[in-house]
Design an enzyme around this catalytic site. Sequence first.
Site, PDB file in Angstrom:
ATOM      1  CG  PHE A 118      -2.176  -0.988   0.812  1.00  0.00           C
ATOM      2  CD1 PHE A 118      -2.968  -0.803  -0.310  1.00  0.00           C
ATOM      3  CD2 PHE A 118      -2.465  -2.096   1.614  1.00  0.00           C
ATOM      4  CE1 PHE A 118      -4.023  -1.669  -0.635  1.00  0.00           C
ATOM      5  CE2 PHE A 118      -3.508  -2.969   1.304  1.00  0.00           C
ATOM      6  CZ  PHE A 118      -4.292  -2.746   0.184  1.00  0.00           C
ATOM      7  CB  SER A 119       0.546   4.561   1.547  1.00  0.00           C
ATOM      8  OG  SER A 119      -0.738   4.767   1.014  1.00  0.00           O
ATOM      9  CB  VAL A 120       5.077   0.902   2.316  1.00  0.00           C
ATOM     10  CG1 VAL A 120       6.550   0.590   2.149  1.00  0.00           C
ATOM     11  CG2 VAL A 120       4.663   0.856   3.788  1.00  0.00           C
TER      12      VAL A 120
END
Lengths: 408, 408
Positions: free
Chosen positions: B130-132
């Site tokens: 995800f937003s990693v």
Amino acid sequence: MAGEVLDGVTSDPVRLGWMAGAPPLPEKRILGARADHMRFPMIRWSYSNMRSFCPTVRVAANGDGTPFPRALRSDLGGVRFTPLGADSETTVEDSLLSAFTDGILVLHRGEVVYERWFGVTGPETRHIAFSVTKSFVGTLVQMLVGEGRIDLAVPVTSVIPELDGSGFGSATIGQVLHMTSALDFSEEYGNPNSGIGAYSAALGLTPRPASYTGPHNLWDYLTTVPGAGTHGEQFVYRTPNTDVLAWIITRVTGQPFAEVLSERLWQPLGMLGDADLIVDEIGSPFAGGGLNLRLEDLARFGEALRLGGLGVIPASDVERIRQGGEPERFNKQGYPLLGGWSYGSQWWHAHDNHGCFSARGIHGQTLWIDPVAEMVVARFASHPTAANGANDPHSLPAWRALAEALMA
Amino acid sequence: MAGEVLDGVTSDPVRLGWMAGAPPLPEKRILGARADHMRFPMIRWSYSNMRSFCPTVRVAANGDGTPFPRALRSDLGGVRFTPLGADSETTVEDSLLSAFTDGILVLHRGEVVYERWFGVTGPETRHIAFSVTKSFVGTLVQMLVGEGRIDLAVPVTSVIPELDGSGFGSATIGQVLHMTSALDFSEEYGNPNSGIGAYSAALGLTPRPASYTGPHNLWDYLTTVPGAGTHGEQFVYRTPNTDVLAWIITRVTGQPFAEVLSERLWQPLGMLGDADLIVDEIGSPFAGGGLNLRLEDLARFGEALRLGGLGVIPASDVERIRQGGEPERFNKQGYPLLGGWSYGSQWWHAHDNHGCFSARGIHGQTLWIDPVAEMVVARFASHPTAANGANDPHSLPAWRALAEALMA
């Protein structure tokens, strides 16, 4: 371009600019929702990029593979031969364009002697192998036969009771393996009402019509294939047989198909890279044609078969594979260019004086093993015509001419 | 199971039997067509198997990576701490279940000192980050800034003229990088009418309603995001900023994003395996959150940042990243547990006495770098709640307690 017939040069996907740019121009987009990825000339790009259109799973390599040594021969592209039915000679190099080749590797005694890449396809590309996939499946079946875990003489239903009532219900596993099962199924590409059309809809490789009410995965689909005639009488090429085999492999091993393929072939053979296996919406493998792999890994599989299995595939299993099928049952299929051949263990056998055998997939996917010439040819292509009858007139004599050049 | 609240143990995907069997029982199937793969508890399986639901492209590793040495410490699971807002202590081991952890690796001075796997997730799993993903994008932007190929002071439209007229049109690249662009966009997960709902529909991560008439890819979508307010005044976390950055990277380099990521980070850092990057229907990267990678490769990225870039990311670029953003602009966002933090270069910065910084993704994806403790924590999870406020009360003090244990 209306009316223009694109050839091997003018259909080059780089030249045509498919999917180039950020973003690609609207007219250069290949959209899965429109099934563009399965239509020529877009297939010249999409067959090298199938994971961006389809759900896939990984077939894991070990990471310890080493490439074949290169001993490239500049003379091989100029090898001359006469295509079947033609009046004049051509060269291997020219025949690559006639076959809409995306990549070709020729091994001689385990060294790469000829290597060419076209369009968007390169050494790292995972190109769809289509029915070449079947020969991996057939090899796994014979390995499990060798271990006594699959018995070719028993009915399919002894392993997959769900197939009772389908056309497979009364067939033996051996009949399915050699494609002599008798089914009401036609392998007519491009016709949505054919057997392969229904198969494709269940698989979901292209969008289903909104009105679609059929099965939504391959295994459900297999239970619906009707029988027709008597098993064992003749070879008829029907893709769902292979998906039954993959189902059997999965049931017998208790492992996902991609894991079996990885543990038994990809890792021990030292494949250079992971492969991408297309799956349906419940994760069942598209075993009839969904393997996407590096061309050199395809060549490696061929080289392993040529050399008796390299201890990875037991030699006795390779021997059973190389026995092939029965030409008299094959000839009833009426392939005009493949007289005297047979299909056995999901491999094509030429029964010629070189003992050649082959894995074949639509649109020109080929693995050709010539034991006498100690040669393996691996080719990816995106020919506009699905059936290999379209490229065989060039390809088959090209492989023979290459073999003779290497033996000279 | 109606009414039953599943916890970290009872939601274990192996225990629940998701997708087990050949075929899985109908009630155990996770179907993309129903968007099951984005709903708890199915996410405990699907977040480790996203390529079987989504179109993806390969982020190629070199194949020459070597794992971090293992120096496992049996005491670390028992390290005790008090969760934020709680009355009593718990242990690191117990907190893993509270966070619905799928896998965790803790590096100390470049050795793996703690490693746990849960459910269907293991060392080879490519789990969605995800937003990693955004922190990889921000790092690439700073590398291109360092080379003079991106200028943070210029308007976005100087590189992407297509964004003229959108909310991004009047922002600088730096404002987009630090997420101080002023947009009419709400990051409200689970609400299809929110900004992120429209973003997801354009991306196509879940099926679009039949009535959908919006954009069919991310880049077209970005041109539709309206502005609201004045750029540069405050940090507001909005995912589309990152997709603008990826578009800029693609335009500036002339290469597909996955290729840039491979050439500049995956290969030179010696990542252990290829990553899978989710793409939309025209192949644009889901740069806001679509990277699926091995947990150890995430840890390796963190270790590289901790050590000043290892010559792969120039040290001056790492330094600019570690400067973070401006806490006063961040505090307006009102994260109750992140007082004094900032967001800069697509990284989260704690500005604590250990100089900790972090990459964070919904449902618990975490890369936590503690330079003073010489510690990197990489964690994958599938928490039922998207927002990390749900696991921060356990996670943040757990990382601190681990750091102190390692420094003791």
